[in-house]
Design a protein around this motif. Sequence first.
Motif, PDB file in Angstrom:
ATOM      1  N   ARG A  71      38.674  74.080   4.300  1.00  0.00           N
ATOM      2  CA  ARG A  71      39.965  74.004   3.614  1.00  0.00           C
ATOM      3  C   ARG A  71      39.767  73.854   2.109  1.00  0.00           C
ATOM      4  N   PHE A  72      40.629  74.489   1.356  1.00  0.00           N
ATOM      5  CA  PHE A  72      40.535  74.433  -0.104  1.00  0.00           C
ATOM      6  C   PHE A  72      40.614  72.988  -0.602  1.00  0.00           C
ATOM      7  N   GLY A  73      41.396  72.176   0.105  1.00  0.00           N
ATOM      8  CA  GLY A  73      41.537  70.792  -0.310  1.00  0.00           C
ATOM      9  C   GLY A  73      40.228  70.020  -0.285  1.00  0.00           C
ATOM     10  N   ALA A  74      39.238  70.532   0.469  1.00  0.00           N
ATOM     11  CA  ALA A  74      37.944  69.849   0.554  1.00  0.00           C
ATOM     12  C   ALA A  74      37.046  70.159  -0.631  1.00  0.00           C
ATOM     13  N   PHE A  75      37.381  71.221  -1.376  1.00  0.00           N
ATOM     14  CA  PHE A  75      36.507  71.549  -2.519  1.00  0.00           C
ATOM     15  C   PHE A  75      37.291  71.949  -3.767  1.00  0.00           C
ATOM     16  N   VAL A  76      38.441  71.340  -3.937  1.00  0.00           N
ATOM     17  CA  VAL A  76      39.150  71.429  -5.216  1.00  0.00           C
ATOM     18  C   VAL A  76      38.815  70.153  -5.983  1.00  0.00           C
ATOM     19  N   TYR A  77      38.061  70.290  -7.047  1.00  0.00           N
ATOM     20  CA  TYR A  77      37.554  69.124  -7.774  1.00  0.00           C
ATOM     21  C   TYR A  77      38.255  68.960  -9.118  1.00  0.00           C
ATOM     22  N   ALA A  78      38.437  67.718  -9.485  1.00  0.00           N
ATOM     23  CA  ALA A  78      38.983  67.415 -10.802  1.00  0.00           C
ATOM     24  C   ALA A  78      37.935  67.746 -11.870  1.00  0.00           C
ATOM     25  N   PRO A  79      38.349  68.094 -13.080  1.00  0.00           N
ATOM     26  CA  PRO A  79      37.383  68.411 -14.143  1.00  0.00           C
ATOM     27  C   PRO A  79      36.331  67.321 -14.335  1.00  0.00           C
ATOM     28  N   GLN A  80      36.738  66.052 -14.211  1.00  0.00           N
ATOM     29  CA  GLN A  80      35.794  64.952 -14.402  1.00  0.00           C
ATOM     30  C   GLN A  80      34.691  64.982 -13.355  1.00  0.00           C
ATOM     31  N   SER A  81      35.048  65.354 -12.121  1.00  0.00           N
ATOM     32  CA  SER A  81      34.045  65.442 -11.058  1.00  0.00           C
ATOM     33  C   SER A  81      33.032  66.541 -11.357  1.00  0.00           C
ATOM     34  N   VAL A  82      33.524  67.650 -11.899  1.00  0.00           N
ATOM     35  CA  VAL A  82      32.630  68.757 -12.248  1.00  0.00           C
ATOM     36  C   VAL A  82      31.671  68.332 -13.357  1.00  0.00           C
ATOM     37  N   ILE A  83      32.200  67.644 -14.351  1.00  0.00           N
ATOM     38  CA  ILE A  83      31.365  67.189 -15.465  1.00  0.00           C
ATOM     39  C   ILE A  83      30.296  66.216 -14.981  1.00  0.00           C
ATOM     40  N   GLN A  84      30.696  65.275 -14.133  1.00  0.00           N
ATOM     41  CA  GLN A  84      29.749  64.308 -13.602  1.00  0.00           C
ATOM     42  C   GLN A  84      28.665  65.004 -12.782  1.00  0.00           C
ATOM     43  N   TYR A  85      29.063  66.010 -12.022  1.00  0.00           N
ATOM     44  CA  TYR A  85      28.095  66.749 -11.210  1.00  0.00           C
ATOM     45  C   TYR A  85      27.085  67.473 -12.103  1.00  0.00           C
ATOM     46  N   LEU A  86      27.590  68.107 -13.175  1.00  0.00           N
ATOM     47  CA  LEU A  86      26.703  68.820 -14.089  1.00  0.00           C
ATOM     48  C   LEU A  86      25.757  67.876 -14.809  1.00  0.00           C
ATOM     49  N   ARG A  87      26.158  66.642 -14.976  1.00  0.00           N
ATOM     50  CA  ARG A  87      25.306  65.635 -15.617  1.00  0.00           C
ATOM     51  C   ARG A  87      24.327  64.982 -14.653  1.00  0.00           C
ATOM     52  N   GLY A  88      24.347  65.470 -13.407  1.00  0.00           N
ATOM     53  CA  GLY A  88      23.417  64.929 -12.427  1.00  0.00           C
ATOM     54  C   GLY A  88      23.897  63.668 -11.749  1.00  0.00           C
ATOM     55  N   ARG A  89      25.178  63.385 -11.875  1.00  0.00           N
ATOM     56  CA  ARG A  89      25.732  62.178 -11.256  1.00  0.00           C
ATOM     57  C   ARG A  89      26.765  62.555 -10.193  1.00  0.00           C
ATOM     58  N   GLY A  90      26.402  63.551  -9.398  1.00  0.00           N
ATOM     59  CA  GLY A  90      27.291  63.979  -8.326  1.00  0.00           C
ATOM     60  C   GLY A  90      27.361  62.957  -7.207  1.00  0.00           C
ATOM     61  N   LYS A  91      28.407  63.041  -6.414  1.00  0.00           N
ATOM     62  CA  LYS A  91      28.590  62.132  -5.294  1.00  0.00           C
ATOM     63  C   LYS A  91      27.928  62.715  -4.041  1.00  0.00           C
ATOM     64  N   PRO A  92      27.552  61.853  -3.091  1.00  0.00           N
ATOM     65  CA  PRO A  92      26.935  62.345  -1.853  1.00  0.00           C
ATOM     66  C   PRO A  92      27.813  63.363  -1.127  1.00  0.00           C
ATOM     67  N   GLU A  93      29.141  63.205  -1.235  1.00  0.00           N
ATOM     68  CA  GLU A  93      30.050  64.122  -0.563  1.00  0.00           C
ATOM     69  C   GLU A  93      29.934  65.551  -1.090  1.00  0.00           C
ATOM     70  N   HIS A  94      29.415  65.696  -2.307  1.00  0.00           N
ATOM     71  CA  HIS A  94      29.278  67.024  -2.897  1.00  0.00           C
ATOM     72  C   HIS A  94      28.262  67.886  -2.152  1.00  0.00           C
ATOM     73  N   SER A  95      27.416  67.248  -1.352  1.00  0.00           N
ATOM     74  CA  SER A  95      26.383  67.981  -0.624  1.00  0.00           C
ATOM     75  C   SER A  95      26.850  68.449   0.747  1.00  0.00           C
ATOM     76  N   VAL A  96      28.078  68.120   1.107  1.00  0.00           N
ATOM     77  CA  VAL A  96      28.559  68.451   2.451  1.00  0.00           C
ATOM     78  C   VAL A  96      29.002  69.909   2.518  1.00  0.00           C
TER      79      VAL A  96
END
Length: 225
Positions: A71-96
């Motif tokens: 579902r799209f709702g499972a991978f629609v991310y806020a801009p802050q989440s994208v920035i954190q991921y690019l900085r190497g501070r992604g959440k464990p859920e990002h790997s699902v």
Amino acid sequence: MYDNASLSKVRVWDLPTRIFHWALVIGVIGLAISGTVGGNAMVWHFRFGYAVLTLLLFRIIWGLVGGRWSRFGAFVYAPQSVIQYLRGRGKPEHSVGHSPIGAGSVFAMLAVLLAQVGTGLLSDDEIAFSGPLTRFVSNATVSLATNYHKNIGKWLLLALVLLHIAAIVFYLWRKHKLVHAMLHGDKELVVAVPGSRDDAVSRAGAVLVLAICAAFVAWVASLGA
């Protein structure tokens, strides 16, 4: 580093999503080959185009009602989440399911493919083949659609496909089994998450959704008769 005991197998990609993915791969390859060959192969170019449009419409609907991680709702991310991921501070859920970068790739691919098949419905090669919707719009619109379809959209699509392949190679190098998961549906994860529903009822629902999408596309194609 995590040991095998800390991993749990989770159904991430339901069967309809997996079939969609590989069918889309075949469809895009078919479009590229038939469009390049031209001539009588354009008959197949249109067929592949209708098939891809059917798949895209299915994916849009399945992105609303399908398995949890499809579902799209499972991978629609806020801009802050994208920035954190690019900085190497992604959440464990990002790997699902889809990571923030993977999600961007999915949405970009869907948008470019929709634009490509959509303009194909409005295109005219001025020789023997024209899209089924050309008679409903002005010549100027047909010209714009044809120009985008032949000279812009296909290169955007090629660029996205190459980026997609490069990302897969990169993750394989990092020992992330992305292709493996898209084949059998499961991932071994260190984070406890609910799996996607993937039973007989949900699969039957997917068949119904696909049939409705195919019927709609067949109706669109018939408008050019």
